[in-house]
Design an enzyme around this catalytic site. Structure first.
Site, PDB file in Angstrom:
ATOM      1  N   LYS A 182      34.041  59.757  45.415  1.00 41.49           N
ATOM      2  CA  LYS A 182      34.945  60.140  46.494  1.00 41.49           C
ATOM      3  C   LYS A 182      35.597  61.456  46.107  1.00 41.49           C
ATOM      4  CE  LYS A 182      39.181  59.242  48.929  1.00 41.49           C
ATOM      5  NZ  LYS A 182      40.423  59.714  48.401  1.00 41.49           N
ATOM      6  N   HIS A 241      39.597  66.013  54.294  1.00 41.40           N
ATOM      7  CA  HIS A 241      40.596  66.094  55.373  1.00 41.40           C
ATOM      8  C   HIS A 241      39.951  66.667  56.631  1.00 41.40           C
ATOM      9  CE1 HIS A 241      42.990  66.748  51.575  1.00 41.40           C
ATOM     10  NE2 HIS A 241      43.471  65.616  52.025  1.00 41.40           N
ATOM     11  N   CYS A 294      48.865  57.770  45.902  1.00 37.13           N
ATOM     12  CA  CYS A 294      48.723  57.051  47.183  1.00 37.13           C
ATOM     13  C   CYS A 294      50.058  56.969  47.893  1.00 37.13           C
ATOM     14  CB  CYS A 294      48.282  55.603  46.987  1.00 37.13           C
ATOM     15  SG  CYS A 294      46.660  55.320  46.327  1.00 37.13           S
ATOM     16  N   HIS A 348      42.696  56.293  42.792  1.00 37.65           N
ATOM     17  CA  HIS A 348      42.833  57.589  42.113  1.00 37.65           C
ATOM     18  C   HIS A 348      42.430  57.565  40.652  1.00 37.65           C
ATOM     19  CE1 HIS A 348      45.311  58.175  45.720  1.00 37.65           C
ATOM     20  NE2 HIS A 348      44.884  59.419  45.621  1.00 37.65           N
ATOM     21  N   CYS A 371      51.716  53.715  42.946  1.00 39.32           N
ATOM     22  CA  CYS A 371      50.847  54.886  42.711  1.00 39.32           C
ATOM     23  C   CYS A 371      51.425  56.059  43.501  1.00 39.32           C
ATOM     24  CB  CYS A 371      49.407  54.614  43.151  1.00 39.32           C
ATOM     25  SG  CYS A 371      48.398  56.127  43.114  1.00 39.32           S
ATOM     26  N   HIS A 431      40.883  69.885  51.744  1.00 41.91           N
ATOM     27  CA  HIS A 431      39.477  69.925  51.326  1.00 41.91           C
ATOM     28  C   HIS A 431      38.611  69.330  52.449  1.00 41.91           C
ATOM     29  CE1 HIS A 431      39.666  65.654  50.442  1.00 41.91           C
ATOM     30  NE2 HIS A 431      40.555  65.817  49.476  1.00 41.91           N
ATOM     31  N   CYS A 462      45.404  53.172  39.184  1.00 41.40           N
ATOM     32  CA  CYS A 462      45.208  52.969  40.613  1.00 41.40           C
ATOM     33  C   CYS A 462      43.707  52.889  40.884  1.00 41.40           C
ATOM     34  CB  CYS A 462      45.820  54.154  41.365  1.00 41.40           C
ATOM     35  SG  CYS A 462      45.226  54.278  43.063  1.00 41.40           S
ATOM     36  N   LYS A 476      41.623  65.491  45.790  1.00 40.47           N
ATOM     37  CA  LYS A 476      42.350  66.568  45.149  1.00 40.47           C
ATOM     38  C   LYS A 476      42.573  66.232  43.683  1.00 40.47           C
ATOM     39  CE  LYS A 476      45.328  65.943  48.528  1.00 40.47           C
ATOM     40  NZ  LYS A 476      46.081  66.032  49.781  1.00 40.47           N
TER      41      LYS A 476
HETATM   42  O1  ME8 Z   1      46.967  59.648  53.155  1.00 38.27           O
HETATM   43  N1  ME8 Z   1      36.378  61.355  52.655  1.00 38.27           N
HETATM   44  O2  ME8 Z   1      47.308  61.887  53.489  1.00 38.27           O
HETATM   45  P1  ME8 Z   1      46.115  62.557  52.665  1.00 38.27           P
HETATM   46  C1  ME8 Z   1      36.746  61.144  53.923  1.00 38.27           C
HETATM   47  N2  ME8 Z   1      49.726  61.473  54.333  1.00 38.27           N
HETATM   48  N3  ME8 Z   1      37.978  61.377  54.394  1.00 38.27           N
HETATM   49  C2  ME8 Z   1      38.876  61.867  53.533  1.00 38.27           C
HETATM   50  C3  ME8 Z   1      38.560  62.133  52.182  1.00 38.27           C
HETATM   51  C4  ME8 Z   1      37.236  61.866  51.752  1.00 38.27           C
HETATM   52  N4  ME8 Z   1      36.814  62.110  50.519  1.00 38.27           N
HETATM   53  N5  ME8 Z   1      39.650  62.625  51.570  1.00 38.27           N
HETATM   54  C5  ME8 Z   1      40.627  62.665  52.514  1.00 38.27           C
HETATM   55  C6  ME8 Z   1      47.627  60.577  53.561  1.00 38.27           C
HETATM   56  N6  ME8 Z   1      40.167  62.221  53.698  1.00 38.27           N
HETATM   57  C7  ME8 Z   1      48.900  60.322  54.348  1.00 38.27           C
HETATM   58  C8  ME8 Z   1      48.522  59.924  55.761  1.00 38.27           C
HETATM   59  S1  ME8 Z   1      49.194  59.175  58.238  1.00 38.27           S
HETATM   60  C9  ME8 Z   1      50.565  58.545  58.976  1.00 38.27           C
HETATM   61  C10 ME8 Z   1      49.708  59.585  56.631  1.00 38.27           C
HETATM   62  C11 ME8 Z   1      40.923  62.151  54.961  1.00 38.27           C
HETATM   63  O3  ME8 Z   1      46.429  64.000  52.613  1.00 38.27           O
HETATM   64  C12 ME8 Z   1      40.945  60.725  55.492  1.00 38.27           C
HETATM   65  O4  ME8 Z   1      41.254  60.767  56.861  1.00 38.27           O
HETATM   66  O5  ME8 Z   1      45.886  61.839  51.396  1.00 38.27           O
HETATM   67  C13 ME8 Z   1      42.102  60.149  54.708  1.00 38.27           C
HETATM   68  O6  ME8 Z   1      42.632  58.972  55.274  1.00 38.27           O
HETATM   69  C14 ME8 Z   1      43.095  61.282  54.779  1.00 38.27           C
HETATM   70  O7  ME8 Z   1      42.280  62.474  54.677  1.00 38.27           O
HETATM   71  C15 ME8 Z   1      44.128  61.218  53.666  1.00 38.27           C
HETATM   72  O8  ME8 Z   1      44.876  62.393  53.641  1.00 38.27           O
END
Ligand code: ME8
Length: 507
Positions: free
Chosen positions: A295, A23, A132, A149, A129, A20, A146, A298
């Site tokens: 925020k 990301h 997370c 979430h 969680c 989304h 959480c 997903k």
């Molecule tokens: O946490 N606003 O993956 P993830 C801003 N796999 N940035 C956002 C956001 C939002 N509403 N939603 C997501 C993970 N992001 C782990 C990471 S790294 C070694 C492992 C962005 O798929 C932001 O960068 O949940 C957040 O930290 C990341 O997507 C989380 O992606």
């Protein structure tokens, strides 16, 4: 040895669901930053990728009647790789945690840490969680949910292996003190410092209640905890420990969302300290992208796919909007109204209009051929100032400020055209020299704008570059040379072309 690359990473994203705009936000920032550094003439390495192990992915696969391997392949190929095209990202590498180049190095890393006495076995009992993929403190839980979430955590009690994180607290605090730029922005740094000052607990580095993960090399009843597995991607993608890895490592910037700041600014450096490896130079945490004040996530079903926006506004305006509208590091809201308003007032009315006016006038008054090189000291100095300011801001990850500097120059050029009224000059043959000068200075200014906005809007800038008849590869144009006046030769053939930012229906 080759000069070390400027190495930038994004988080590796979970493939339990499709991407989304949250990301895409972090990924676009990484792409703008790395394109800018390339245009500074630096060797750059930009890594993104996917996080494919753990309970969350296992559950998503099961819900779709697939094996985790089928599911992760399907999601990467149909959703995550195509999303990079949607937002026009030029990453140098894409790492998946299910690749052998990652899994093998994770096993090596932990075997070595265990030999050094950095692993012990114990029992973990407490809340977890799954969304997370994080062990929580009982004090963080809000009504059984959480805090991020808003969904129930589950109590787990497992035999696990532990990493003695607590013993690194002093070394981490000393590092934050000695390298204040290690965690940015300031709010993120303060949060991390006070968290570590509050005392660290050892962390579980394995899970034993399911098997989708990298097997613990000395005990195949355990898999390595997904976060411990995931963080190492940044190091493994450099080819560590094979020759050449130091041409990339340490990372110059780990871009992360603030939700995953502690993993990157506390656990990851402690793991590296334990292994005796250099620490990344900076962890920069972006704020939340909010939709309707919440925020976007997903799990809360407020996620908007990037293509929903790029289908209407295109990838350039998409990239421009998110980098321009929200100060990087702070929370910010997305709304269609705001997106449309900026698209119209900044991109269409300022930049698009300036380009189309200039191209049309050169076509009409000079048969599409640029007049001789002419000096225009006020614009030349405004350009030099804007370029220096943009460089400083982009390098500091102040994307809003960097764009603001270039946009300020665009406005100055628009005012210059309006004040000089070339359409009036065209009516008076005695002022033909003045008309030449205004047309040339405007074209030359636009040449510079194409270079300075290329990192943010590569497609529109390539179109502008070619409409101006400019020679050479736009991406190879250097920031340091952009303000050198007179680069477009006299007689260059310009082309009217399509408008850069066509009107968008408000619906
Ligand atoms: O946490 N606003 O993956 P993830 C801003 N796999 N940035 C956002 C956001 C939002 N509403 N939603 C997501 C993970 N992001 C782990 C990471 S790294 C070694 C492992 C962005 O798929 C932001 O960068 O949940 C957040 O930290 C990341 O997507 C989380 O992606």
């Amino acid at each position: 040895m080759t000069e070390k690359a400027f190495y930038v990473t994004t988080p590796i994203y979970y493939v339990n669901d499709v991407p989304h705009i949250g990301h895409a936000y972090t990924t676009v920032a990484g792409d703008v930053l790395t394109r800018w550094h390339r245009q500074r003439g630096e060797r750059v390495w930009f890594l993104t990728g996917t996080d494919e192990h753990g309970e969350k992915i296992l559950t998503a696969a099961a819900e779709h009647g697939m094996t985790p391997r089928q599911w992760t392949d399907h999601m990467v190929n149909t959703a995550w790789l195509p999303a990079l095209q949607t937002i026009d990202v030029a990453n140098d590498d894409f790492i998946r945690t299910t690749e052998a180049r990652h899994e093998e190095r994770v096993r090596d890393f932990w075997l070595a840490l265990r030999e050094k006495g950095e692993v012990y076995s114990g029992t973990y009992t407490g809340p977890y969680c799954v969304a997370c993929e994080e062990f929580k403190q009982p004090s963080e839980i809000v009504d059984g949910n959480c805090p991020i979430h808003g969904r129930p955590v589950k109590e787990i009690s497992e035999e696990n292996y532990f990493f003695p994180l607590s013993k690194y607290a002093d070394a981490l605090l000393a590092h934050y003190e000695a390298s204040p730029a290690f965690v940015e922005p300031e709010s993120a740094r303060n949060e991390v410092v006070s968290f570590v000052r509050g005392g660290l607990q050892d962390i579980s580095m394995s899970r034993s209640s399911f098997d989708w993960g990298i097997k613990v090399p000395w005990d195949d009843k355990h898999v390595i905890y997904v976060w411990i597995d995931a963080l190492q991607n940044y190091l493994n993608a450099t080819g560590w420990p094979e020759p050449g890895w130091e041409e990339r490592w340490p990372a110059d910037v780990h871009l992360v969302g603030k939700d995953i700041l502690r993993f990157h600014a506390v656990i990851w450096p402690a793991m590296l300290m334990a292994a005796g490896l250099p620490l990344p130079r900076k962890v920069f945490a972006n704020g939340w992208l909010l939709v309707g004040g919440e925020k976007m996530s997903k799990t809360k079903l407020t996620g908007i796919a990037p293509s929903v926006i790029t289908d209407v506004f295109g990838s350039d305006a998409y990239r421009y909007y998110f980098m321009r509208a929200i100060p990087f590091g702070q929370d910010g809201s997305f709304s269609w109204e705001d997106m449309h308003a900026r698209y119209k007032s900044e991109l269409s009315d300022q930049l698009g209009n300036l380009a189309s006016r200039l191209l049309a006038m050169v076509e009409r008054y000079r048969d599409g051929l640029l007049p001789p090189v002419a000096s225009e000291p006020a614009l030349e100095s405004a350009l030099a100032t804007a370029a220096a300011e943009a460089d400083e801001r982009f390098c500091a990850l102040d994307f809003q400020g960097g764009i603001g500097a270039v946009m300020g120059f665009v406005r100055a050029v628009n005012n210059y055209v309006t004040e000089n009224e070339p359409w009036q000059l065209a009516k008076d043959p005695a002022r033909s020299g003045d008309l030449d000068r205004v047309l040339y200075a405007t074209a030359e200014s636009l040449r510079a704008v194409a270079v300075l906005f290329n990192a943010v809007m590569p497609k529109a800038c390539a179109a502008l570059w070619s409409a101006l008849g400019a020679e050479g590869d736009l991406a190879a144009q250097r920031v340091a040379d952009v303000a050198r006046w007179g680069q477009l030769p006299a007689g260059t053939k310009v082309a009217k072309g399509d408008g850069l930012f066509p009107r968008v229906e408000t619906e």
